[in-house]
Design a protein around this motif. Structure first.
Motif, PDB file in Angstrom:
ATOM      1  N   THR A 159       0.848  -1.187   0.000  1.00  0.00           N
ATOM      2  CA  THR A 159       0.000   0.000   0.000  1.00  0.00           C
ATOM      3  C   THR A 159       0.885   1.238   0.000  1.00  0.00           C
ATOM      4  O   THR A 159       2.027   1.206   0.438  1.00  0.00           O
ATOM      5  N   ASN A 193       0.543   5.879   0.042  1.00  0.00           N
ATOM      6  CA  ASN A 193      -0.293   7.050   0.208  1.00  0.00           C
ATOM      7  C   ASN A 193       0.308   8.183  -0.612  1.00  0.00           C
ATOM      8  O   ASN A 193       1.427   8.603  -0.353  1.00  0.00           O
ATOM      9  N   SER A 212      -5.042   6.905  -0.616  1.00  0.00           N
ATOM     10  CA  SER A 212      -4.477   5.620  -0.247  1.00  0.00           C
ATOM     11  C   SER A 212      -4.712   4.609  -1.371  1.00  0.00           C
ATOM     12  O   SER A 212      -5.837   4.425  -1.830  1.00  0.00           O
ATOM     13  N   LYS A 249      -3.671   0.574  -3.010  1.00  0.00           N
ATOM     14  CA  LYS A 249      -3.124  -0.751  -2.739  1.00  0.00           C
ATOM     15  C   LYS A 249      -2.923  -1.482  -4.062  1.00  0.00           C
ATOM     16  O   LYS A 249      -3.599  -1.210  -5.052  1.00  0.00           O
ATOM     17  N   GLU A 253      -3.180  -4.704  -6.225  1.00  0.00           N
ATOM     18  CA  GLU A 253      -3.900  -5.972  -6.327  1.00  0.00           C
ATOM     19  C   GLU A 253      -3.976  -6.387  -7.782  1.00  0.00           C
ATOM     20  O   GLU A 253      -4.313  -5.579  -8.650  1.00  0.00           O
ATOM     21  N   GLU A 273      -8.116   2.585  -2.328  1.00  0.00           N
ATOM     22  CA  GLU A 273      -8.824   1.881  -1.256  1.00  0.00           C
ATOM     23  C   GLU A 273     -10.182   2.497  -1.005  1.00  0.00           C
ATOM     24  O   GLU A 273     -11.100   1.830  -0.586  1.00  0.00           O
ATOM     25  N   THR A 274     -10.333   3.786  -1.280  1.00  0.00           N
ATOM     26  CA  THR A 274     -11.629   4.431  -1.120  1.00  0.00           C
ATOM     27  C   THR A 274     -12.348   4.410  -2.459  1.00  0.00           C
ATOM     28  O   THR A 274     -11.792   3.998  -3.470  1.00  0.00           O
TER      29      THR A 274
END
Length: 100
Positions: free
Chosen positions: A44, A46, A51, A53, A55, A62-63
């Motif tokens: 992750t 910032n 933020s 991540k 994948e 993330e939001t």
């Protein structure tokens, strides 16, 4: 002083000590996994208060907001981009036909 002899004779170097002073190589595999924590999780980061991540080979917010653009807007922009690329390909084909 020899005329054709070898005057250079370096000193013998002492044997090296062990390369690693760590005793982790003495531990069995399960203990090493517990000690070293091989389960890292997802990376992750910032950036500018956002933020992200990592994948499946992509950075995902993330939001629900990605860089100030919500998901619906991002999907709309992707569809519009695809339409424009298809139109661009068609126009290139027409130009190639006209030039022949």
């Amino acid at each position: 002083m020899p005329l054709f002899g070898n005057t250079f004779s370096p000193k013998k170097t002492p044997p090296r000590k062990s390369a690693s002073l760590s005793n982790l190589h003495n531990l069995d595999r399960s203990t090493r996994e517990v000690e070293l924590g091989l389960d890292y999780g997802t990376p992750t980061m910032n950036l500018a208060g956002q933020s992200l991540k990592f994948e499946n080979g992509q950075w995902i917010a993330e939001t629900g907001i990605s860089g100030g653009v919500d998901r619906r807007e991002a999907q709309r922009l992707r569809r519009r981009n695809q339409q424009l690329e298809e139109e661009n390909n068609l126009l290139r084909l027409k130009v190639d036909i006209l030039l022949d």
